[in-house]
Structure formats: structure tokens, C-alpha cells
Write a protein that holds these residues in place. Sequence first.
Motif, PDB file in Angstrom:
ATOM      1  N   GLU A  76      -8.774  16.129  31.602  1.00 28.56           N
ATOM      2  CA  GLU A  76      -7.370  16.505  31.495  1.00 28.56           C
ATOM      3  C   GLU A  76      -6.606  15.629  30.501  1.00 28.56           C
ATOM      4  OE1 GLU A  76      -5.470  16.696  35.287  1.00 28.56           O
ATOM      5  OE2 GLU A  76      -7.137  17.759  36.225  1.00 28.56           O
ATOM      6  N   GLU A  77      -7.238  14.585  29.988  1.00 30.30           N
ATOM      7  CA  GLU A  77      -6.560  13.642  29.095  1.00 30.30           C
ATOM      8  C   GLU A  77      -7.068  13.775  27.662  1.00 30.30           C
ATOM      9  OE1 GLU A  77      -4.116  11.940  30.088  1.00 30.30           O
ATOM     10  OE2 GLU A  77      -4.322  11.842  32.274  1.00 30.30           O
ATOM     11  N   SER A  78      -6.136  13.685  26.711  1.00 30.12           N
ATOM     12  CA  SER A  78      -6.478  13.797  25.285  1.00 30.12           C
ATOM     13  C   SER A  78      -5.783  12.676  24.524  1.00 30.12           C
ATOM     14  CB  SER A  78      -6.031  15.154  24.725  1.00 30.12           C
ATOM     15  OG  SER A  78      -6.617  16.223  25.443  1.00 30.12           O
ATOM     16  N   PRO A  79      -6.522  11.783  23.895  1.00 25.97           N
ATOM     17  CA  PRO A  79      -5.903  10.655  23.194  1.00 25.97           C
ATOM     18  C   PRO A  79      -5.268  11.069  21.872  1.00 25.97           C
ATOM     19  CG  PRO A  79      -8.270  10.628  22.876  1.00 25.97           C
ATOM     20  CD  PRO A  79      -7.996  11.737  23.840  1.00 25.97           C
ATOM     21  N   PHE A  80      -4.288  10.281  21.441  1.00 24.92           N
ATOM     22  CA  PHE A  80      -3.650  10.511  20.145  1.00 24.92           C
ATOM     23  C   PHE A  80      -4.428   9.855  19.011  1.00 24.92           C
ATOM     24  CE2 PHE A  80      -0.278  11.742  22.941  1.00 24.92           C
ATOM     25  CZ  PHE A  80       0.417  12.709  22.239  1.00 24.92           C
ATOM     26  N   PHE A  81      -5.208   8.834  19.340  1.00 24.98           N
ATOM     27  CA  PHE A  81      -6.023   8.153  18.331  1.00 24.98           C
ATOM     28  C   PHE A  81      -7.469   8.077  18.834  1.00 24.98           C
ATOM     29  CE2 PHE A  81      -1.700   6.668  17.656  1.00 24.98           C
ATOM     30  CZ  PHE A  81      -1.538   6.829  16.283  1.00 24.98           C
ATOM     31  N   PRO A  82      -8.134   9.222  18.890  1.00 26.34           N
ATOM     32  CA  PRO A  82      -9.480   9.261  19.483  1.00 26.34           C
ATOM     33  C   PRO A  82     -10.504   8.412  18.744  1.00 26.34           C
ATOM     34  CG  PRO A  82      -8.972  11.344  18.379  1.00 26.34           C
ATOM     35  CD  PRO A  82      -7.697  10.553  18.438  1.00 26.34           C
ATOM     36  N   ASP A  83     -10.290   8.194  17.449  1.00 25.13           N
ATOM     37  CA  ASP A  83     -11.258   7.408  16.678  1.00 25.13           C
ATOM     38  C   ASP A  83     -11.056   5.906  16.843  1.00 25.13           C
ATOM     39  OD1 ASP A  83      -8.816   7.624  15.372  1.00 25.13           O
ATOM     40  OD2 ASP A  83      -9.693   7.384  13.383  1.00 25.13           O
ATOM     41  N   LYS A  84     -10.045   5.522  17.635  1.00 22.93           N
ATOM     42  CA  LYS A  84      -9.760   4.103  17.852  1.00 22.93           C
ATOM     43  C   LYS A  84     -10.141   3.643  19.265  1.00 22.93           C
ATOM     44  CE  LYS A  84      -7.573   3.798  13.826  1.00 22.93           C
ATOM     45  NZ  LYS A  84      -8.115   3.024  12.688  1.00 22.93           N
ATOM     46  N   LEU A  85     -10.786   4.482  20.029  1.00 21.12           N
ATOM     47  CA  LEU A  85     -11.009   4.175  21.437  1.00 21.12           C
ATOM     48  C   LEU A  85     -12.299   3.393  21.660  1.00 21.12           C
ATOM     49  CD1 LEU A  85     -10.029   7.505  23.252  1.00 21.12           C
ATOM     50  CD2 LEU A  85      -8.591   5.539  22.702  1.00 21.12           C
ATOM     51  N   PRO A  86     -12.241   2.336  22.452  1.00 19.81           N
ATOM     52  CA  PRO A  86     -13.461   1.658  22.880  1.00 19.81           C
ATOM     53  C   PRO A  86     -14.112   2.418  24.033  1.00 19.81           C
ATOM     54  CG  PRO A  86     -11.562   0.578  23.821  1.00 19.81           C
ATOM     55  CD  PRO A  86     -11.026   1.660  22.919  1.00 19.81           C
ATOM     56  N   HIS A  87     -15.312   2.014  24.399  1.00 20.56           N
ATOM     57  CA  HIS A  87     -15.994   2.651  25.521  1.00 20.56           C
ATOM     58  C   HIS A  87     -15.371   2.193  26.845  1.00 20.56           C
ATOM     59  CE1 HIS A  87     -19.062   4.438  23.020  1.00 20.56           C
ATOM     60  NE2 HIS A  87     -19.329   3.272  22.472  1.00 20.56           N
ATOM     61  N   SER A  88     -15.534   3.047  27.847  1.00 17.94           N
ATOM     62  CA  SER A  88     -15.074   2.689  29.187  1.00 17.94           C
ATOM     63  C   SER A  88     -15.980   1.628  29.793  1.00 17.94           C
ATOM     64  CB  SER A  88     -15.061   3.940  30.077  1.00 17.94           C
ATOM     65  OG  SER A  88     -14.794   3.579  31.418  1.00 17.94           O
ATOM     66  N   PHE A  89     -15.365   0.676  30.525  1.00 17.57           N
ATOM     67  CA  PHE A  89     -16.114  -0.379  31.185  1.00 17.57           C
ATOM     68  C   PHE A  89     -16.243  -0.151  32.699  1.00 17.57           C
ATOM     69  CE2 PHE A  89     -14.419  -3.250  27.624  1.00 17.57           C
ATOM     70  CZ  PHE A  89     -15.526  -2.985  26.834  1.00 17.57           C
ATOM     71  N   VAL A  90     -15.688   0.948  33.190  1.00 17.87           N
ATOM     72  CA  VAL A  90     -15.734   1.209  34.630  1.00 17.87           C
ATOM     73  C   VAL A  90     -16.839   2.216  34.929  1.00 17.87           C
ATOM     74  CG1 VAL A  90     -13.267   0.748  34.853  1.00 17.87           C
ATOM     75  CG2 VAL A  90     -14.042   3.093  34.522  1.00 17.87           C
ATOM     76  N   PRO A  91     -17.383   2.205  36.155  1.00 17.87           N
ATOM     77  CA  PRO A  91     -18.420   3.189  36.505  1.00 17.87           C
ATOM     78  C   PRO A  91     -17.894   4.608  36.313  1.00 17.87           C
ATOM     79  CG  PRO A  91     -18.271   1.481  38.177  1.00 17.87           C
ATOM     80  CD  PRO A  91     -17.101   1.277  37.255  1.00 17.87           C
ATOM     81  N   PRO A  92     -18.680   5.495  35.706  1.00 13.60           N
ATOM     82  CA  PRO A  92     -18.201   6.856  35.440  1.00 13.60           C
ATOM     83  C   PRO A  92     -17.965   7.640  36.724  1.00 13.60           C
ATOM     84  CG  PRO A  92     -20.542   6.687  34.981  1.00 13.60           C
ATOM     85  CD  PRO A  92     -20.076   5.291  35.252  1.00 13.60           C
ATOM     86  N   PHE A  93     -16.910   8.403  36.720  1.00 10.07           N
ATOM     87  CA  PHE A  93     -16.620   9.302  37.835  1.00 10.07           C
ATOM     88  C   PHE A  93     -17.175  10.681  37.500  1.00 10.07           C
ATOM     89  CE2 PHE A  93     -13.968  12.431  40.054  1.00 10.07           C
ATOM     90  CZ  PHE A  93     -14.035  11.950  41.359  1.00 10.07           C
ATOM     91  N   LYS A  94     -17.782  11.326  38.463  1.00  7.97           N
ATOM     92  CA  LYS A  94     -18.378  12.640  38.219  1.00  7.97           C
ATOM     93  C   LYS A  94     -17.314  13.730  38.346  1.00  7.97           C
ATOM     94  CE  LYS A  94     -23.078  11.415  39.667  1.00  7.97           C
ATOM     95  NZ  LYS A  94     -24.206  11.722  40.592  1.00  7.97           N
ATOM     96  N   TYR A  95     -16.598  13.944  37.242  1.00  6.61           N
ATOM     97  CA  TYR A  95     -15.601  15.011  37.250  1.00  6.61           C
ATOM     98  C   TYR A  95     -16.305  16.363  37.309  1.00  6.61           C
ATOM     99  CZ  TYR A  95     -12.072  11.578  35.974  1.00  6.61           C
ATOM    100  OH  TYR A  95     -11.234  10.492  35.971  1.00  6.61           O
TER     101      TYR A  95
END
Length: 253
Positions: A76-95
Motif C-alpha cells: 500500500e506504500e509508494s516512495p517518492f524516491f525509490p532509488d534512494k531507499l536502503p534495504h529493510s532491517f526488520v523481519p519481513p511480514f507476509k503481506y
Amino acid sequence: MALAGDLTLDLVRDSLIRQEDTIIFCLIERAKHPLNAPAYDQSYASFPGFSGSLLQYIVQQSEAMQATAGRYENPEESPFFPDKLPHSFVPPFKYPQVLHPAGTSINKNKIIWDMYFNQLLPLFVAEGDDGNYASTATSDLACLQALSRRIHYGKFVAEVKFRDAPHEYELAIRAKDRDALMNLLTYENVEQMVKKRVEKKAMVLGQEVSLGNDGDKQARFKVDPSVVSRLYGDWIMPFTKLVQVEYLLRRLD
């Protein structure tokens, strides 16, 4: 979001209605400050290793921090600067796998950004400068994220509409007929109802309240309700349908 098998138009509609409140409150918060032009001036401040305005800096840094906490793993979320994002450090949630994979990457935030700063903002904030540039940019970020989430929710709207009547859409999808899809997605009576509802909400949620004897004084609002109606009529609903069309064109991939 409900599980894929439970996705219904009623659930999607309820979410869209709740998001109306969020957008109105975000606009009210932004309207507390005047324009504060230095927040958007690239020459105002200098940050090590960064080129851009204070607003751009706050948006990029906020998105980067939120990305490490997993915000953009949510479909449901869309970043404004997708090419600037680091990886997530939290355990992935199974959406739940609700959306067709080919449509999940749709991102219309460039046109949302342009609309917000060049068309919408001058309609509901006063000219002036109160020096609160960081607070102003933070309020802008909240508005941008609320608008982005609402508009990109069109992917879920398109998915549930396709599931309810696949044969109505398949012919136009295979023909890549954008106009036909837009006609299928447009319900003018519903759009008029939405515009009236958000205008009324803005009256209720944004009315200035006084305990004094106001007599016959005309009601005052933190944000002009007609601006909220125009926001939906001129931009939110058209942009949402644009997202829906883009998603449906990929739905059979």
C-alpha cells in the motif's frame, strides 16, 4: 488489507473513506504554517553529501529511515524516491498476495509531487514566512504520503473491480484500450457524492470552534472545504483512475 480471497469492494471503499479523514487532517496541519518558501529553495541550506532543498532532504531522509523499518515492504506504500531507499532491517511480514505482481511497481508520485507543490499548496496556505521550515517540510511529507497512499490505492480498487467482472475488462485490456477502461472505471454520480462528502467532512473537522458568543458570525475553517472538494475532483480521483488503468493494462500479463 484483507486476505486475497476476502477482498471486496466494500472493504476497499471503507478504506478509501477512512483515508479521506487522514488527508483532511494533514491539510489542516500544513495550513498552520504559511508558504515558507525557503523550505523549497535549494540555496537555503547545505547538507553534506546532498544536493537539494530542505524539503527534499527531509523527504529522502525520512523515507530512508522508514524503509529500514519495513514501510515500503507494504504494497500500500509508494516512495517518492525509490532509488534512494536502503534495504529493510526488520523481519519481513507476509503481506497477502492481493495484487497481480505485474502491477505492484506502478508509481505515480512524480505527478503527485508536481500537483501538490505547484497547484494544490497555493490554494490552501497563506503567503508568508514564520521560520518553521523543518515543521513545514514535515507537514508536507505527511500530506504527500497520505495523497500517495490514497491515489495508489487505485491498484486495489482495480483488482477488486476486475475480480467482480473480469469479462467486462478483458476485451479492453487485450486491446490496450485506455479510453474504454477509463469509461468502465468512471461513475460520475459516485464522484460527485465523494466530492460532497469530503467537503462536508472538511467543514466538520476543520471548523474554528469558539466558546464565545459568535452570534451570526460566518463559520471559519482551517482549510477551505471547497479546496478539499476540488482536490478530489481535479486530482485525487483522476489520478486514482490513471493508476487503475495502468494496473489493469498489466493485469493479464
